[in-house]
Write an enzyme that holds these catalytic residues in place. Structure first.
Site, PDB file in Angstrom:
ATOM      1  N   GLN A 212       0.912  -1.288  -0.002  1.00 48.33           N
ATOM      2  CA  GLN A 212      -0.028  -0.022  -0.083  1.00 48.33           C
ATOM      3  C   GLN A 212       0.915   1.353  -0.071  1.00 48.33           C
ATOM      4  O   GLN A 212       1.793   1.350   0.764  1.00 48.33           O
ATOM      5  CB  GLN A 212      -0.980   0.244   1.152  1.00 48.33           C
ATOM      6  CG  GLN A 212      -1.894   1.119   1.302  1.00 48.33           C
ATOM      7  CD  GLN A 212      -2.937   1.255   2.215  1.00 48.33           C
ATOM      8  OE1 GLN A 212      -3.049   0.090   2.995  1.00 48.33           O
ATOM      9  NE2 GLN A 212      -3.595   2.260   2.627  1.00 48.33           N
TER      10      GLN A 212
ATOM     11  N   ASP B  55      -3.655   1.650  -3.728  1.00 45.77           N
ATOM     12  CA  ASP B  55      -3.213   3.139  -3.894  1.00 45.77           C
ATOM     13  C   ASP B  55      -1.698   3.179  -4.068  1.00 45.77           C
ATOM     14  O   ASP B  55      -1.190   4.262  -3.534  1.00 45.77           O
ATOM     15  CB  ASP B  55      -3.385   3.819  -2.809  1.00 45.77           C
ATOM     16  CG  ASP B  55      -5.019   3.761  -2.363  1.00 45.77           C
ATOM     17  OD1 ASP B  55      -6.091   3.213  -3.050  1.00 45.77           O
ATOM     18  OD2 ASP B  55      -5.470   3.941  -1.136  1.00 45.77           O
TER      19      ASP B  55
ATOM     20  N   ARG C 104      -8.595   5.327  -7.298  1.00 46.99           N
ATOM     21  CA  ARG C 104      -9.855   5.939  -6.478  1.00 46.99           C
ATOM     22  C   ARG C 104      -9.388   7.171  -6.124  1.00 46.99           C
ATOM     23  O   ARG C 104      -8.282   7.524  -5.987  1.00 46.99           O
ATOM     24  CB  ARG C 104     -10.282   4.955  -5.435  1.00 46.99           C
ATOM     25  CG  ARG C 104      -8.938   4.733  -4.294  1.00 46.99           C
ATOM     26  CD  ARG C 104      -9.644   3.897  -3.366  1.00 46.99           C
ATOM     27  NE  ARG C 104      -8.713   3.428  -2.175  1.00 46.99           N
ATOM     28  CZ  ARG C 104      -8.802   3.139  -0.988  1.00 46.99           C
ATOM     29  NH1 ARG C 104      -9.874   3.064  -0.710  1.00 46.99           N
ATOM     30  NH2 ARG C 104      -7.880   2.852  -0.145  1.00 46.99           N
TER      31      ARG C 104
END
Length: 526
Positions: free
Chosen positions: A343, A365, A433
Site C-alpha cells: 500500500q 493506492d 480511486r
C-alpha cells in the site's frame, strides 16, 4: 519586434494581469478567487500587511503572494515553537511532519514570489500547488495515526492560510495564462531540444543517464562491503555539498537496510541495476509512522535523479501504508528503477516528476500523491492483497482545481505480479480511486491486462469526488481496456486526442526540457 515595443507589450500585459486599474484591483481580482472574503481582508488597504502604496508599487499577484508568504512564515513559527512536552510520541511525529512541510511551504512561496518574469509564472503554479499539498499532508499525518482529535491543537490561523494559498493559486493561474496569451505563448510549453529530449535536464546529466560508464564519474562510492568511500547511502548523502553542481553517488550492488532522506538539490543515485542495488526498510503506519515519514527513501531536494536502483518497503500488506520512495523533488527523473511495496509504494508527493522504464509493485493506492507525474514505458505489477481487499493502482490527491497536478500513465503496462496471477479472479483490481476531491489520473496508450475490473475505477467513499475528479482513458489496449462497462461518473471520460495531448510530457511537464538534460529517452507527445 524591437525592445521598446516588447517592453510596452509587457507593461500592458502586466497591467492587465494584476488588475491595477484606478485603485479597484482589490475588488476585481479578489472576486475571482475561491475565497474572496479572505482575499479582501488580507489585501485591504486597512490591513497593516499591505498598504495602499505597496499595492500600487507591486503587481496584485505579488501583493497576494507577499501576504500569503507572511502568513506562511507565521504559521511555521507557531508550529515550530509549540511546546510538545505533554504530547505522546505519535503526536510528536505528526507535528514533526508539519514543521518540515511548513518550512518547505515557506521555500515554495519564496520561489514563487521571486518569479518576476511573467514567462516563469507557470513554474510558480507548480510551487504554489506544492505549498497547498504540504498543508494537506500535515493534516494527513494526524489522521494516519488516528489523531484527528488533535488537529484542534494546530494553530487556528492555518485554516485561513490554506484558503490564502488557494487564492494565490487562482491569482497566479490567471496571471500566467493572461501573460502567455498576450505574449503569444502557449501555457508552459517550451521547445524540445533538437536531439528529441526535453530541456530541463542539462547536457551533462543527459550523458550521465545515457552512458553505461556513468558510475565511473561518481563523486563518491557506496559499498556495503567497505570497498567504497562509505558503507551507507545516508553517509554519502550527508557528504554532498548542497551546491548547485550535480553530486553523483554510485551505490554498488547489495542490500542497504536504511532510511534515507535527501534534502540537498541535484543529487544523483546510480546503482548496478534493478534487484542488484536495493535500498530497503519497513517503516509503516500500522507500527506508528505517518505515511509521509514511512518512506524508505524520501527526497525533497530539487533535480533528483536515480538510475538502476530498487527502492523497497518490506512491511507487507498487513501493515497498510508503507512507502518505498516519497518524492517532492521538482524536475526529478527516475530511469530504470524499481519500486516494491504494497500500500502506497510510490508516493509522488508534489512538484514535477518523470518516470521512464520503471517497475512499480503494489496493492492498494500504490501510486499515490499530488505531483505532476508522468510514467512512460513502465511496468505496473499488481500484487496479491490481503483477503477481502480490493486493489487500486492509483490514488491521486489533488485538493484544488487550480493545482497543475495529476498522474499520467503513458505507453505502459498494467498486469498481475507473480503472486497474484494464479488467483487474480479472487480479487478486484481498479485503475484508481479519488483520494481527494479533484483527483486527476489518466491512462493513455497503455496495455491493461484482464485483471482490471470492467468498471475500471473505484469509489473512495460513496459519491465523494465523483463529479469533481478527472479520470480519463485514451487508446488503451489489452483484455482490461474496454470502456463499454466503465463507470458513468460525471468526472470520467474517454478522452479525445486533444484532451490526451494535455497529459503528455510536452504539455503536462512544461515541455519536458529538463528531462533531456538527464539523458533519459522519452516521448514528448502521444
Amino acid at each position: 519586434m524591437d525592445k521598446l515595443a516588447f517592453g510596452l507589450l509587457l507593461s500592458v500585459c502586466l497591467a492587465f494581469v494584476v488588475g491595477v486599474v484606478n485603485g479597484d484591483a482589490n475588488t476585481i481580482s479578489c472576486s475571482q478567487t475561491p475565497y474572496p472574503e479572505i482575499c479582501e481582508y488580507f489585501m485591504s488597504s486597512k490591513h497593516d500587511l499591505v498598504t495602499l502604496d505597496e499595492k500600487t508599487q507591486f503587481s496584485f499577484r505579488d501583493a497576494a503572494l507577499s501576504v500569503t508568504m507572511d502568513q506562511a512564515q507565521r504559521a511555521h513559527g507557531l508550529i515550530s515553537a509549540m511546546d510538545l512536552s505533554s504530547f505522546d510520541e505519535k503526536v510528536k511525529m505528526a507535528w514533526a511532519d508539519c514543521v518540515e512541510l511548513y518550512a518547505d511551504t515557506v521555500s515554495q512561496l519564496n520561489r514563487s514570489l521571486g518569479s518576476k518574469n511573467p514567462l516563469s509564472w507557470s513554474d510558480s503554479q507548480t510551487w504554489l500547488s506544492a505549498a497547498l499539498t504540504n498543508e494537506q499532508t500535515c493534516r494527513n499525518g494526524f489522521m494516519d495515526l488516528n489523531l484527528s482529535h488533535r488537529l484542534s491543537s494546530l494553530p487556528s490561523m492555518l485554516s485561513n492560510f490554506s484558503k490564502m494559498v488557494s487564492n494565490s493559486l487562482a491569482i497566479n493561474k490567471a496571471a500566467a495564462s493572461s501573460s502567455a496569451s498576450l505574449l503569444g505563448r502557449q501555457g508552459g510549453n517550451r521547445r524540445l531540444l533538437s536531439d528529441g529530449f526535453p530541456a530541463w535536464v542539462s547536457a551533462a546529466d543527459r550523458k550521465l543517464l545515457q552512458s553505461s560508464g556513468a558510475a565511473s564519474q561518481a563523486d563518491v562510492v557506496v559499498a556495503a562491503d567497505g570497498s567504497g568511500n562509505y558503507k551507507t547511502i545516508s553517509e554519502a548523502v550527508a557528504a554532498a555539498s548542497g551546491g548547485g553542481s550535480r553530486f553523483i553517488i554510485y551505490v554498488k550492488r547489495g542490500v542497504y537496510k536504511e532510511n534515507v532522506e535527501i534534502r540537498a538539490s541535484n543529487i544523483m543515485l546510480i546503482g548496478d541495476g534493478i534487484d542488484a542495488t536495493i535500498v530497503s526498510s519497513s517503516r509503516n503506519v500500522q507500527q506508528g509512522s505517518t505515511t509521509f515519514r514511512s518512506a524508505t527513501v524520501a527526497v525533497s531536494g530539487g533535480g533528483f535523479i536515480a538510475r538502476d536502483m530498487t527502492f523497497e518497503n518490506s512491511a507487507g500488506p498487513q501493515n497498510h501504508q508503507a512507502v518505498a520512495l516519497r518524492s517532492g523533488s521538482d524536475l526529478s527523473v527516475l530511469y530504470g528503477c524499481s519500486f516494491k511495496g504494497y500500500q502506497d509504494t510510490l508516493y509522488v508527493h508534489s512538484q514535477r516528476q518523470f518516470y521512464r522504464d520503471c517497475d512499480i509493485y503494489g496493492t492498494q493506492d500504490f501510486i499515490c500523491g499530488n505531483a505532476a507525474a508522468v510514467f512512460q514505458n513502465c511496468n505496473i505489477y499488481v500484487r496479491k492483497p490481503l483477503s477481502g481487499q480490493k486493489n487500486t493502482v492509483t490514488a491521486q490527491a489533488r485538493t484544488d482545481p487550480n493545482q497543475n497536478t495529476g498522474i499520467s500513465i503513458h505507453n505502459s503496462r498494467v498486469t498481475a505480479a507473480s503472486d497474484l496471477r494464479a488467483v487474480q479472479g479472487s480479487f478486484k483490481t481498479y485503475l484508481g480511486r479519488p483520494w481527494q476531491k479533484y483527483s486527476r489520473t489518466v491512462f493513455m496508450k497503455t496495455s491493461l491486462d484482464s485483471l482490471i475490473d470492467p468498471a475500471g475505477w473505484l469509489e473512495w467513499s460513496g459519491s465523494f469526488a465523483l463529479s469533481t475528479l478527472y479520470y480519463g482513458e485514451f487508446m488503451n489496449s489489452g483484455a482490461g481496456a474496454s470502456t463499454s462497462g466503465r463507470v458513468t461518473w460525471p468526472g470520467y471520460r474517454v478522452m479525445s486526442s486533444e484532451e490526451a495531448g494535455e497529459f503528455t510530457v510536452g504539455s503536462f511537464l512544461g515541455g519536458g526540457s529538463w528531462i533531456a538534460a538527464a539523458g533519459v529517452p522519452f516521448t514528448s507527445g502521444l
